[in-house]
Scaffold this motif. Structure first.
Motif, PDB file in Angstrom:
ATOM      1  N   ALA A  94      30.300  47.043  30.032  1.00  0.00           N
ATOM      2  CA  ALA A  94      29.717  46.703  31.337  1.00  0.00           C
ATOM      3  C   ALA A  94      29.331  45.227  31.380  1.00  0.00           C
ATOM      4  O   ALA A  94      29.486  44.579  32.417  1.00  0.00           O
ATOM      5  N   MET A  95      28.864  44.681  30.264  1.00  0.00           N
ATOM      6  CA  MET A  95      28.535  43.239  30.220  1.00  0.00           C
ATOM      7  C   MET A  95      29.781  42.402  30.445  1.00  0.00           C
ATOM      8  O   MET A  95      29.765  41.436  31.191  1.00  0.00           O
ATOM      9  N   ARG A  96      30.875  42.786  29.770  1.00  0.00           N
ATOM     10  CA  ARG A  96      32.135  42.023  29.899  1.00  0.00           C
ATOM     11  C   ARG A  96      32.667  42.073  31.306  1.00  0.00           C
ATOM     12  O   ARG A  96      33.139  41.074  31.846  1.00  0.00           O
ATOM     13  N   SER A  97      32.567  43.246  31.950  1.00  0.00           N
ATOM     14  CA  SER A  97      33.126  43.386  33.292  1.00  0.00           C
ATOM     15  C   SER A  97      32.296  42.660  34.346  1.00  0.00           C
ATOM     16  O   SER A  97      32.811  42.284  35.393  1.00  0.00           O
ATOM     17  N   SER A  98      31.023  42.432  34.063  1.00  0.00           N
ATOM     18  CA  SER A  98      30.180  41.749  35.045  1.00  0.00           C
ATOM     19  C   SER A  98      29.964  40.264  34.718  1.00  0.00           C
ATOM     20  O   SER A  98      29.344  39.561  35.503  1.00  0.00           O
ATOM     21  N   ALA A  99      30.489  39.808  33.586  1.00  0.00           N
ATOM     22  CA  ALA A  99      30.320  38.406  33.203  1.00  0.00           C
ATOM     23  C   ALA A  99      31.193  37.508  34.063  1.00  0.00           C
ATOM     24  O   ALA A  99      32.322  37.859  34.392  1.00  0.00           O
TER      25      ALA A  99
END
Length: 101
Positions: A94-99
């Motif tokens: 989720a962090m990667r997709s929202s970065a």
């Protein structure tokens, strides 16, 4: 929320509770209430300790769940949120997709 409870229990208090039979009763009552997915018992920092991983559905339950550990065993108690490996992978994805790119 999945949490890990860690309790360091006072040696004199647990010695007395072993003599009276209270130690296994209090531990079993706590386990019956929290229904841990895992529970471990051993020595940590030189004192009897326990670790339990369970789903804490409401933080307002903490006082009633922990009170016997304080009253019966003069325990030092910590409760912290924890994740499984799957939870961690999901959070990192989720962090990667929202970065920002």
């Amino acid at each position: 929320m999945r949490v890990m409870l860690r309790a360091h229990m006072d040696t004199a208090a647990t010695n007395e509770s072993i003599k009276t039979g209270a130690l296994p009763q209090v531990v079993q009552q706590l386990m019956d209430r929290v229904k841990p997915e895992a529970a471990y018992f051993g020595l940590h920092e030189g004192v009897r300790s326990c670790w339990m991983v369970f789903d804490l559905q409401d933080s307002s339950l903490m006082p009633s769940l922990m009170e016997d550990l304080f009253l019966q065993f003069n325990a030092e108690v910590e409760v912290a949120p924890v994740m499984t490996a799957e939870d961690l992978a999901k959070g990192l994805a989720a962090m990667r997709s929202s970065a920002p790119s």
